[in-house]
Design a protein around this motif. Sequence first.
Motif, PDB file in Angstrom:
ATOM      1  N   PRO A 129       0.781  -1.301   0.177  1.00 39.92           N
ATOM      2  CA  PRO A 129      -0.058  -0.068   0.026  1.00 39.92           C
ATOM      3  C   PRO A 129       0.946   1.358   0.051  1.00 39.92           C
ATOM      4  N   LYS A 130       0.476   2.384  -0.506  1.00 37.37           N
ATOM      5  CA  LYS A 130       1.221   3.742  -0.532  1.00 37.37           C
ATOM      6  C   LYS A 130       1.499   4.077   0.576  1.00 37.37           C
ATOM      7  N   SER A 131       0.371   3.744   1.818  1.00 39.70           N
ATOM      8  CA  SER A 131       0.882   4.331   3.181  1.00 39.70           C
ATOM      9  C   SER A 131       1.444   3.422   3.773  1.00 39.70           C
ATOM     10  N   LEU A 132       2.441   2.534   3.255  1.00 47.38           N
ATOM     11  CA  LEU A 132       3.112   1.567   4.273  1.00 47.38           C
ATOM     12  C   LEU A 132       4.186   2.529   4.760  1.00 47.38           C
ATOM     13  N   PRO A 133       4.518   2.631   6.036  1.00 47.07           N
ATOM     14  CA  PRO A 133       5.675   3.408   6.473  1.00 47.07           C
ATOM     15  C   PRO A 133       7.051   2.855   6.104  1.00 47.07           C
ATOM     16  N   SER A 134       8.039   3.828   5.794  1.00 47.20           N
ATOM     17  CA  SER A 134       9.302   3.470   5.479  1.00 47.20           C
ATOM     18  C   SER A 134      10.049   2.441   6.747  1.00 47.20           C
ATOM     19  N   ALA A 135      10.388   1.262   6.359  1.00 51.70           N
ATOM     20  CA  ALA A 135      11.073   0.526   7.514  1.00 51.70           C
ATOM     21  C   ALA A 135      11.655  -0.939   6.605  1.00 51.70           C
ATOM     22  N   GLU A 136      12.305  -1.818   7.428  1.00 51.13           N
ATOM     23  CA  GLU A 136      12.572  -2.920   7.267  1.00 51.13           C
ATOM     24  C   GLU A 136      11.606  -4.106   7.785  1.00 51.13           C
ATOM     25  N   TYR A 137      10.915  -4.820   7.270  1.00 48.13           N
ATOM     26  CA  TYR A 137      10.062  -5.726   7.924  1.00 48.13           C
ATOM     27  C   TYR A 137      10.389  -7.187   7.390  1.00 48.13           C
ATOM     28  N   ARG A 138      10.405  -7.995   8.188  1.00 49.49           N
ATOM     29  CA  ARG A 138      10.886  -9.476   8.102  1.00 49.49           C
ATOM     30  C   ARG A 138      10.062 -10.336   8.696  1.00 49.49           C
ATOM     31  N   SER A 139       9.790 -11.739   7.964  1.00 51.42           N
ATOM     32  CA  SER A 139       9.056 -12.751   8.517  1.00 51.42           C
ATOM     33  C   SER A 139       9.693 -13.760   7.837  1.00 51.42           C
ATOM     34  N   TYR A 140       9.494 -15.024   8.302  1.00 51.65           N
ATOM     35  CA  TYR A 140      10.164 -16.262   7.703  1.00 51.65           C
ATOM     36  C   TYR A 140       9.211 -17.032   7.030  1.00 51.65           C
ATOM     37  N   ILE A 141       9.505 -17.658   5.686  1.00 51.35           N
ATOM     38  CA  ILE A 141       8.583 -18.508   5.209  1.00 51.35           C
ATOM     39  C   ILE A 141       9.211 -19.964   5.468  1.00 51.35           C
ATOM     40  N   VAL A 142       8.442 -20.583   5.905  1.00 53.48           N
ATOM     41  CA  VAL A 142       8.361 -22.126   6.513  1.00 53.48           C
ATOM     42  C   VAL A 142       7.837 -23.157   5.597  1.00 53.48           C
ATOM     43  N   PHE A 143       8.707 -24.111   5.397  1.00 53.33           N
ATOM     44  CA  PHE A 143       8.301 -25.287   4.759  1.00 53.33           C
ATOM     45  C   PHE A 143       8.286 -26.500   5.685  1.00 53.33           C
ATOM     46  N   HIS A 144       7.240 -26.863   5.962  1.00 58.42           N
ATOM     47  CA  HIS A 144       6.482 -27.811   7.063  1.00 58.42           C
ATOM     48  C   HIS A 144       6.341 -28.968   6.695  1.00 58.42           C
ATOM     49  N   GLN A 145       7.125 -30.007   7.012  1.00 55.77           N
ATOM     50  CA  GLN A 145       6.537 -31.385   6.472  1.00 55.77           C
ATOM     51  C   GLN A 145       5.349 -31.974   7.031  1.00 55.77           C
ATOM     52  N   ILE A 146       4.503 -32.272   6.400  1.00 56.46           N
ATOM     53  CA  ILE A 146       3.021 -33.147   7.068  1.00 56.46           C
ATOM     54  C   ILE A 146       2.801 -34.619   6.347  1.00 56.46           C
ATOM     55  N   PRO A 147       2.139 -35.262   7.019  1.00 52.58           N
ATOM     56  CA  PRO A 147       2.151 -36.571   6.725  1.00 52.58           C
ATOM     57  C   PRO A 147       1.378 -36.666   5.430  1.00 52.58           C
ATOM     58  N   ASN A 148       1.928 -37.849   4.879  1.00 48.51           N
ATOM     59  CA  ASN A 148       1.209 -38.131   3.517  1.00 48.51           C
ATOM     60  C   ASN A 148      -0.185 -38.716   3.678  1.00 48.51           C
ATOM     61  N   THR A 149      -1.275 -38.672   2.835  1.00 48.68           N
ATOM     62  CA  THR A 149      -2.483 -39.268   3.270  1.00 48.68           C
ATOM     63  C   THR A 149      -2.351 -40.520   3.437  1.00 48.68           C
ATOM     64  N   PRO A 150      -3.012 -41.073   4.895  1.00 47.88           N
ATOM     65  CA  PRO A 150      -2.737 -42.298   5.151  1.00 47.88           C
ATOM     66  C   PRO A 150      -3.472 -43.444   4.398  1.00 47.88           C
ATOM     67  N   GLU A 151      -3.124 -44.599   3.956  1.00 49.87           N
ATOM     68  CA  GLU A 151      -3.700 -45.536   3.440  1.00 49.87           C
ATOM     69  C   GLU A 151      -4.683 -46.371   4.425  1.00 49.87           C
ATOM     70  N   ALA A 152      -5.890 -46.710   3.978  1.00 52.78           N
ATOM     71  CA  ALA A 152      -6.788 -47.426   4.592  1.00 52.78           C
ATOM     72  C   ALA A 152      -6.227 -48.887   4.818  1.00 52.78           C
TER      73      ALA A 152
END
Length: 267
Positions: A107-130
Amino acid sequence: MMKKSFLGCIAALLFCVNVNANLLVSPTRAELDDKKHRSAVFSLVNKGAAKARYNIYFEDKLQLPAGGYQTLEDAEPVLAKYVRYSPRRVSLEPEEGTRVRMAARLPKSLPSAEYRSYIVFHQIPNTPEASTSDDISSDVFSLSVTAYMRISIPVILRVGEMNGEVSIGEDAAIKNDMSVDIVINRQGERSSYGDIELFIETPSSDSDAKLQSIGSVKNATIYTELTSRVFNVKLNQPIEKGAVILVRYSESSSIVDAKTVESTLVL
């Protein structure tokens, strides 16, 4: 009988842990800004022997002075408002790769600054077989615990002009004869990251002393929540107390106003 089987299986199966840490992610840091660099692409490759699924999301962390990070779980990650990415979940066969694309929406109104987050790659279980077996007894209990990996990659967004200064602390401490603690100081509105190199003078045949590298730390990082950090530099040769060393800190070339500073220290 049910209780005996339950306890017996607990003793036999506590714990079955399978850790799959075979996801390759590149790059290991993304830097966005409000000018030319408004997008980034992550490449993922499953180097494991089995199919794997991953959830992809943002989280925020604070860098701690003593090392490590504290995850902030009570608020929405700061970049979730300003950065879009896709896909949010991937499934990869062994040796299969894919890409995650990211773009800033500011957005144009975003204040000047350094912003930081972390993108996470989180392994999850495969679909269980019946199960199709009719021989499973109702009084048999099995327990399996699987530990799933998480890879966190910093994403930095700079809005406006960022200034930053770095310096090397005046005190260095020998932890032992093969390791030295070096202090890097940071000031200004942006983070700092780069390489620390240690040198010592050695005699030369042409009578001029030469600098010999005796240790380094790659990707030394000081984020904006900290003004200084202590980095332990492993040495490739022993040095004695009282030795004179040259310390050089070179910021990453990806930083617009990257700086290199040097200081001579007596150990």
